[in-house]
Write a protein that holds these residues in place. Structure first.
Motif, mmCIF file in Angstrom:
data_model
loop_
_atom_site.group_PDB
_atom_site.id
_atom_site.type_symbol
_atom_site.label_atom_id
_atom_site.label_comp_id
_atom_site.label_asym_id
_atom_site.label_seq_id
_atom_site.Cartn_x
_atom_site.Cartn_y
_atom_site.Cartn_z
ATOM 1 N N LYS A 80 0.471 7.651 1.661
ATOM 2 C CA LYS A 80 -0.778 7.927 2.321
ATOM 3 C C LYS A 80 -1.988 7.693 1.584
ATOM 4 O O LYS A 80 -2.944 7.359 2.066
ATOM 5 C CB LYS A 80 -0.654 9.419 2.818
ATOM 6 N N LEU A 81 -2.088 8.313 0.464
ATOM 7 C CA LEU A 81 -3.270 8.149 -0.500
ATOM 8 C C LEU A 81 -3.794 6.804 -0.690
ATOM 9 O O LEU A 81 -4.773 6.443 -0.836
ATOM 10 C CB LEU A 81 -3.145 9.201 -1.515
ATOM 11 N N THR A 82 -2.610 6.133 -0.953
ATOM 12 C CA THR A 82 -2.934 4.637 -1.266
ATOM 13 C C THR A 82 -3.698 3.858 -0.121
ATOM 14 O O THR A 82 -4.600 3.258 -0.281
ATOM 15 C CB THR A 82 -1.799 3.902 -1.938
ATOM 16 N N SER A 83 -2.705 4.227 0.856
ATOM 17 C CA SER A 83 -3.596 3.338 2.386
ATOM 18 C C SER A 83 -4.966 3.837 2.582
ATOM 19 O O SER A 83 -5.874 3.045 3.011
ATOM 20 C CB SER A 83 -2.665 3.434 3.328
ATOM 21 N N VAL A 84 -5.176 5.339 2.257
ATOM 22 C CA VAL A 84 -6.377 5.753 2.652
ATOM 23 C C VAL A 84 -7.616 5.186 1.470
ATOM 24 O O VAL A 84 -8.577 4.672 2.047
ATOM 25 C CB VAL A 84 -6.503 7.399 2.515
ATOM 26 N N ALA A 85 -7.118 4.993 0.436
ATOM 27 C CA ALA A 85 -8.108 4.445 -0.711
ATOM 28 C C ALA A 85 -8.620 3.055 -0.386
ATOM 29 O O ALA A 85 -9.582 2.565 -0.604
ATOM 30 C CB ALA A 85 -7.223 4.502 -2.068
ATOM 31 N N ASP A 96 -13.996 -3.186 9.074
ATOM 32 C CA ASP A 96 -13.621 -1.852 9.921
ATOM 33 C C ASP A 96 -11.881 -1.951 9.801
ATOM 34 O O ASP A 96 -11.071 -2.363 10.877
ATOM 35 C CB ASP A 96 -13.897 -2.319 11.332
ATOM 36 N N ALA A 97 -11.318 -1.403 8.692
ATOM 37 C CA ALA A 97 -9.811 -1.532 8.500
ATOM 38 C C ALA A 97 -9.329 -0.132 9.023
ATOM 39 O O ALA A 97 -9.930 0.934 9.165
ATOM 40 C CB ALA A 97 -9.534 -1.526 6.925
ATOM 41 N N PHE A 98 -8.095 -0.185 9.313
ATOM 42 C CA PHE A 98 -7.241 1.022 9.770
ATOM 43 C C PHE A 98 -5.911 0.870 9.000
ATOM 44 O O PHE A 98 -5.329 -0.185 8.736
ATOM 45 C CB PHE A 98 -7.288 1.062 11.200
ATOM 46 N N VAL A 99 -5.294 2.090 9.081
ATOM 47 C CA VAL A 99 -3.900 2.012 8.663
ATOM 48 C C VAL A 99 -2.925 1.678 9.572
ATOM 49 O O VAL A 99 -2.967 2.349 10.943
ATOM 50 C CB VAL A 99 -3.428 3.336 7.798
ATOM 51 N N LYS A 100 -1.967 0.790 9.575
ATOM 52 C CA LYS A 100 -1.026 0.714 10.292
ATOM 53 C C LYS A 100 0.349 1.112 9.537
ATOM 54 O O LYS A 100 0.738 0.843 8.729
ATOM 55 C CB LYS A 100 -0.778 -0.883 10.494
ATOM 56 N N TRP A 101 0.545 2.239 10.393
ATOM 57 C CA TRP A 101 1.874 3.075 9.852
ATOM 58 C C TRP A 101 2.861 2.183 9.292
ATOM 59 O O TRP A 101 3.146 1.192 10.104
ATOM 60 C CB TRP A 101 2.230 4.005 10.782
#
Ligand code: BTN
Length: 249
Positions: A80-85, A96-101
């Motif tokens: 979680k923290l790595t994708s957030v960073a 405009d990036a987002f996390v794709k689970w």
């Protein structure tokens, strides 16, 4: 300077097979070791895939973090923290990036970064968490793959060193949150960067069949929790693929 980044060893290589493999062969003697390479001859992706990246065009590195074994149950927070960073680093550059689970980073319907986490259980009740990150920066030709880069999104060539250090600093900040066990804070931000909010309808690909459900959350173990046919269902990343609505099928 952040506590965790004070005791850091950074290894920079022109070429290596894979920065994750390098760290596995040279298990860290420091709390935090970073191995960066400009070219990987055998870059690894998730699920046995390869990670191909144009030499010198992008940012590729692995972080080796030595954690107390008691953190074993919380390891999905590393994801979680790595994708957030990564998302935050990109947003600072107006992407405009987002996390794709669970932990891919996409822009619209293209992947811009991938994360490969491998955990090694070591002696003295410690775990070495190897966090590999590949972020597309200046590459413009992906040979038909649905991928993008900062350059393709903004038209601007970036200094890969600057992107690397910006991401490293941001990642260190979030790692501090993990060390402080700030689960709520990390969950809140991770969920903000997902393509749907709690209670919104989402599309899932389950065994090749597209199905609708109502998103609830990604739980502490990384399961996607979705309400379907009146019941709460939990999927792991092999069972279901989330199809973000912004991704045209
Ligand atoms: C994926 O999305 O499949 C994960 C890709 C991870 C790629 C990075 S590049 C740096 C590190 N070294 C590797 O061999 N893989 C990761």
């Amino acid at each position: 300077m952040l506590n965790f980044l004070k005791d850091i060893k950074i290894v920079c290589l022109d070429e290596v097979d894979s920065t994750n493999e390098y760290l596995k062969r040279n298990l860290p003697d420091k709390r935090l070791t970073v191995v960066r390479a400009h070219h990987q001859t055998a870059g690894k992706g998730r699920n046995g895939n390869v990670w191909v990246s144009e030499p010198y065009a992008n940012v590729m590195f692995s972080l080796g973090v030595v954690l107390d074994a008691s953190m074993g149950k919380d390891l999905f927070y590393m994801s979680k923290l790595t994708s957030v960073a990564v998302v935050e680093t990109l947003r600072k550059k107006n992407v405009d990036a987002f996390v794709k689970w669970p932990n891919d980073v996409w822009v619209k319907n293209r992947k811009i970064a991938g994360i490969l986490i491998e955990n090694i259980f070591m002696q003295h009740k410690t775990i070495c968490c190897i966090v590999g990150i590949g972020l597309n920066v200046n590459q413009c030709d992906f040979g038909g793959f649905d991928a993008t880069s900062i350059k393709l999104e903004t038209g601007i060539t970036s200094d890969t060193d600057e992107v690397f250090y910006s991401l490293l600093e941001n990642w260190g900040l979030w790692l501090e949150n993990m060390m402080r066990k700030n689960w709520e804070g990390m969950d809140e931000v991770y969920h903000n960067y997902l393509p749907a909010k709690c209670g919104e309808e989402i599309l899932l690909n389950i065994g090749g069949k597209v199905q609708r459900g109502v998103f609830d959350r990604v739980d502490r173990n990384g399961y996607l929790c979705v309400k379907m046919e009146g019941a709460m269902k939990r999927f792991d990343m092999d069972e279901a693929k989330w199809i973000p609505e912004r991704v045209k099928m």
